[in-house]
Each structure stands twice: as C-alpha cells, then as structure tokens.
Scaffold this motif. Structure first.
Motif, short mmCIF file in Angstrom:
data_model
loop_
_atom_site.label_atom_id
_atom_site.label_comp_id
_atom_site.label_asym_id
_atom_site.label_seq_id
_atom_site.Cartn_x
_atom_site.Cartn_y
_atom_site.Cartn_z
N ALA A 52 1.39 -15.33 -1.21
CA ALA A 52 0.64 -15.88 0.36
C ALA A 52 0.87 -14.90 1.49
O ALA A 52 -0.14 -14.88 2.16
CB ALA A 52 1.29 -17.22 0.48
N GLN A 53 2.05 -14.51 1.57
CA GLN A 53 2.23 -13.65 2.65
C GLN A 53 1.64 -12.51 2.62
O GLN A 53 0.82 -11.69 3.46
CB GLN A 53 3.88 -13.21 2.80
CG GLN A 53 4.27 -12.26 4.21
CD GLN A 53 3.95 -13.10 5.28
OE1 GLN A 53 3.93 -14.31 5.61
NE2 GLN A 53 3.76 -12.26 6.52
N TYR A 54 1.43 -11.79 1.44
CA TYR A 54 0.45 -10.65 1.26
C TYR A 54 -0.83 -10.79 1.42
O TYR A 54 -1.73 -9.99 1.91
CB TYR A 54 0.88 -10.10 -0.17
CG TYR A 54 0.02 -8.93 -0.44
CD1 TYR A 54 0.41 -7.70 0.06
CD2 TYR A 54 -1.02 -8.85 -1.52
CE1 TYR A 54 -0.31 -6.38 -0.24
CE2 TYR A 54 -1.57 -7.69 -2.02
CZ TYR A 54 -1.44 -6.42 -1.36
OH TYR A 54 -2.27 -5.49 -1.50
N TRP A 55 -1.43 -11.97 1.06
CA TRP A 55 -2.87 -12.58 1.26
C TRP A 55 -3.00 -12.48 2.70
O TRP A 55 -3.88 -11.91 3.31
CB TRP A 55 -2.97 -13.84 0.34
CG TRP A 55 -4.42 -14.21 1.03
CD1 TRP A 55 -4.59 -15.15 1.85
CD2 TRP A 55 -5.67 -14.01 0.40
NE1 TRP A 55 -5.80 -15.60 1.65
CE2 TRP A 55 -6.57 -14.58 0.99
CE3 TRP A 55 -6.03 -12.92 -0.69
CZ2 TRP A 55 -8.05 -14.82 0.78
CZ3 TRP A 55 -7.42 -12.77 -0.97
CH2 TRP A 55 -8.42 -13.76 -0.18
N SER A 56 -2.01 -12.97 3.26
CA SER A 56 -2.25 -13.39 4.82
C SER A 56 -2.15 -12.07 5.70
O SER A 56 -2.97 -11.88 6.60
CB SER A 56 -1.27 -14.40 5.38
OG SER A 56 -1.38 -14.60 6.88
N ALA A 57 -1.33 -11.49 5.27
CA ALA A 57 -1.03 -10.08 6.13
C ALA A 57 -2.28 -9.04 5.74
O ALA A 57 -2.80 -8.29 6.73
CB ALA A 57 0.18 -9.36 5.83
N LEU A 84 -0.99 2.44 -1.13
CA LEU A 84 -0.10 0.94 -1.55
C LEU A 84 -1.06 -0.11 -2.10
O LEU A 84 -0.33 -0.77 -3.03
CB LEU A 84 0.48 0.51 0.03
CG LEU A 84 1.44 -0.84 -0.13
CD1 LEU A 84 2.27 -0.57 -1.08
CD2 LEU A 84 1.64 -1.13 1.27
N THR A 85 -2.21 -0.26 -1.89
CA THR A 85 -3.21 -1.44 -2.35
C THR A 85 -3.35 -1.13 -3.91
O THR A 85 -3.22 -2.19 -4.76
CB THR A 85 -4.45 -1.40 -1.69
OG1 THR A 85 -4.18 -1.41 0.05
CG2 THR A 85 -5.40 -2.34 -2.06
N ARG A 86 -3.61 0.04 -4.21
CA ARG A 86 -3.90 0.08 -5.57
C ARG A 86 -2.60 -0.07 -6.36
O ARG A 86 -2.40 -0.72 -7.50
CB ARG A 86 -4.33 1.48 -5.74
CG ARG A 86 -5.80 1.57 -5.46
CD ARG A 86 -6.40 2.79 -5.94
NE ARG A 86 -7.88 2.81 -5.46
CZ ARG A 86 -8.78 2.94 -6.68
NH1 ARG A 86 -8.72 2.44 -7.77
NH2 ARG A 86 -10.20 2.77 -6.30
N ALA A 114 -1.87 -2.82 -9.16
CA ALA A 114 -1.80 -2.49 -10.77
C ALA A 114 -0.35 -3.10 -11.13
O ALA A 114 -0.24 -3.76 -12.13
CB ALA A 114 -1.08 -0.98 -10.91
N ILE A 115 0.82 -3.37 -10.26
CA ILE A 115 1.84 -4.17 -10.50
C ILE A 115 1.74 -5.57 -10.91
O ILE A 115 2.24 -6.15 -11.77
CB ILE A 115 2.86 -3.93 -9.47
CG1 ILE A 115 3.43 -2.53 -9.64
CG2 ILE A 115 4.21 -4.86 -9.87
CD1 ILE A 115 4.61 -2.10 -8.57
N GLY A 116 0.72 -6.06 -9.93
CA GLY A 116 0.41 -7.63 -10.09
C GLY A 116 -0.20 -7.76 -11.38
O GLY A 116 -0.03 -8.92 -12.08
N ILE A 158 -4.91 -12.42 -6.74
CA ILE A 158 -4.81 -12.23 -5.10
C ILE A 158 -4.82 -10.66 -4.75
O ILE A 158 -5.34 -10.12 -4.00
CB ILE A 158 -3.49 -12.77 -4.45
CG1 ILE A 158 -3.46 -14.32 -4.78
CG2 ILE A 158 -3.38 -12.23 -3.11
CD1 ILE A 158 -4.48 -14.80 -3.90
N THR A 159 -3.89 -10.05 -5.64
CA THR A 159 -3.98 -8.54 -5.40
C THR A 159 -5.22 -7.89 -5.76
O THR A 159 -5.50 -6.74 -5.08
CB THR A 159 -2.88 -7.98 -6.41
OG1 THR A 159 -2.95 -8.13 -7.59
CG2 THR A 159 -1.41 -8.57 -5.80
#
Length: 292
Positions: A33-38, A85-87, A91-93, A108-109
């Motif tokens: 959720a924090q990753y989505w918001s930021a 960083l986004t990719r 990938a990890i998600g 989300i990712t």
C-alpha cells in the motif's frame, strides 16, 4: 533523495531478490500500500510537469518552451533513470506471487510499472518533438536512456538467473538472458559478492555522469525508497542489521526442512507423516522403474 540513490537501491534489491524468492514469503500489505501511494504521488508530479509542456507547446512561444526544458530537465532525467528501480520491483513482485500462487503484490507493481512506461514514453515524445529542446539536451537524455536500459538488463538478468520468466521485465530480451546466464554461473563462485559490489559501483558512477547533481523531486523519491525498503522483510537481515547472503538463506531453508522432517519422524504415528509418505512413494516409483 537523489535518483542515483534509487538506482543503488535497485542494485541492492536485485542482489537480494533471489533470497526473497527463495523464502516464498509474501510482501506485507502495508508495504504494498505504501509503495502504491508513494509511486502514485510521484507519477502525479510527473504528469503535472508533462501537462505544463503541452500547455506551453500549444502557445507556440519558443522562449517559453525553452524555459520549460531548462526548468524541468532534472525531472525528465529522474523519469528515465528511476525506471531501473520500478522494473526490479515489478520483477520481484511477479516472481513472489507466481511462486506463492497468489496475486497480492504483482498487480500493484505491474500497474506502477505500466504507468512509469507511459511517463517515459511522454518524455521520449517530447525529445522527438524537439521544440525548445537543444541538441545537447536531447543527446544527454538519449545517452541516459541507453545507460538506463543497459543497467535494467543487468539487474533484471541477475534476478532472472533464478526465474527465467522474469526476463520479460528487461529491455532487450537477448541481453537480459545473457546477463542471467552470467549471473547463474557466477552465483556459485567465491567472487559473487565482489562482482555485485563492483557492479553497483560501476552503475553508480555511470548514472552520476548523466544526471544533474541536484535532485528535482527529493521528497517523492524518498517516499518511493522508503516503501521499497518496507518490502525487505526482517528475516532478510541478520542480528546486527546486515543483509544476509543468498547462501545463508539457502542454509536456513535447508535447516527448516530438516527440522520439519525430524519432527514428522518423531510423531506418534509415523505413517501419518507427509514426509514419510512422500519418501515411500518415491521409493516405490524407483523400484517400479528398476524392475520393470
């Protein structure tokens, strides 16, 4: 936070990404959720910058367009460079969700990844438009784009060494697979950690040459970095706060499996043990193939 630090974080995450996949433990909902918001907050700021470009372009005033490029060059650099960083996060998600058979993190990712691609494409269209953009600015951004794409393939390739499906998050499939093969061969050598440190140093130096020294959106970048750090669970660190190596995670995984096997063999009714049943099934299959 500077965008170069985001690329360093991507390198650390890519190095420890296989350990996150090995543990097969989901990322906490709070971190997602924090990753989505930021990320959405930073994307909104990017879209505001590109919307100003469209408004200035509609006026046809060359001076105003040139001022826009001068004022927002740093933001354009951050859009291109932070894709690393986004990719890696995407990938990890995706790898964690596929190993766990869930859809908790990857939607989300992946959504943030696609939104970032849209922002990058708008920057590339602005470069091709060339109105108000000097030749030196266009060359600088194009070089940064090429550097970013190459390092994306390096980092995604290092994760793909343990999950071939993740190569699709690279920029060039052939190049990503080549880096995955090299990472797979290097993972069993004593110099694996040294190679990771040298790779991180080379990447940092490479990005520093192509981006401005002053961060354009430091608060937004800090928010994204904090959310990514939340994704790295406590079990990835040792007692003194240092990230564990992949070999340490493998040893811990084997220890857990051994403890589980011993506990099952010590059960009052050993025939109810799943480990014993699996062993007997494999043994029967082997005998059937041997004596057929």
């Amino acid at each position: 936070m500077h965008v170069v630090q985001l690329t360093e974080l991507a390198s650390v995450l890519a190095y420890h990404g296989p350990a996150m996949l090995l543990q097969r433990r989901p990322i906490s909902p709070e971190a997602i959720a924090q990753y989505w918001s930021a990320s959405r907050n930073r994307l909104d700021l990017w879209h505001q910058v590109m919307a100003r470009f469209n408004r200035v372009k509609s006026t046809g005033d060359f001076y105003r367009m040139r001022c826009w490029w001068t004022d927002h060059m740093g933001v354009l650099e951050e859009i291109l460079a932070s894709e690393v960083l986004t990719r890696v996060v995407a990938a990890i998600g995706d790898g964690i969700d596929r190993r766990n058979g869930t859809d908790e993190c990857s939607p989300i990712t992946q959504a943030i990844h696609l939104s970032h691609l849209e922002a990058r494409n708008r920057v590339q269209w602005a470069i091709l438009d060339r109105r108000g953009c000097s030749v030196s600015d266009a060359v600088r951004l194009n070089r940064l784009r090429r550097v970013t794409e190459r390092w994306i393939d390096v980092l995604v390739g290092s994760i793909s060494a343990y999950d071939a499906e993740l190569t699709r998050f690279g920029m060039d499939l052939t190049r990503t697979r080549s880096h995955a093969t090299a990472a797979r061969e290097c993972s069993t050598t004593p110099s694996h950690e040294t190679v990771a440190w040298l790779t991180r140093a080379a990447m940092t130096e490479g990005f520093q040459k192509h981006v401005a020294k002053q961060a354009s959106l430091p608060a937004a970048n800090q928010g994204v970095a904090d959310s990514v750090m939340m994704m790295m669970r406590a079990d990835l660190f040792d007692s003194i706060g240092t990230l564990k190596s992949l070999w340490m995670h493998r040893i811990e995984s084997k220890v857990d499996q051994t403890d589980q096997m011993i506990a099952e063999f010590l059960r009052p009714d050993v025939n109810e043990s799943t480990t014993v049943n699996a062993y007997e099934q494999l043994h029967a299959t082997a005998l059937a193939q041997w004596f057929r």
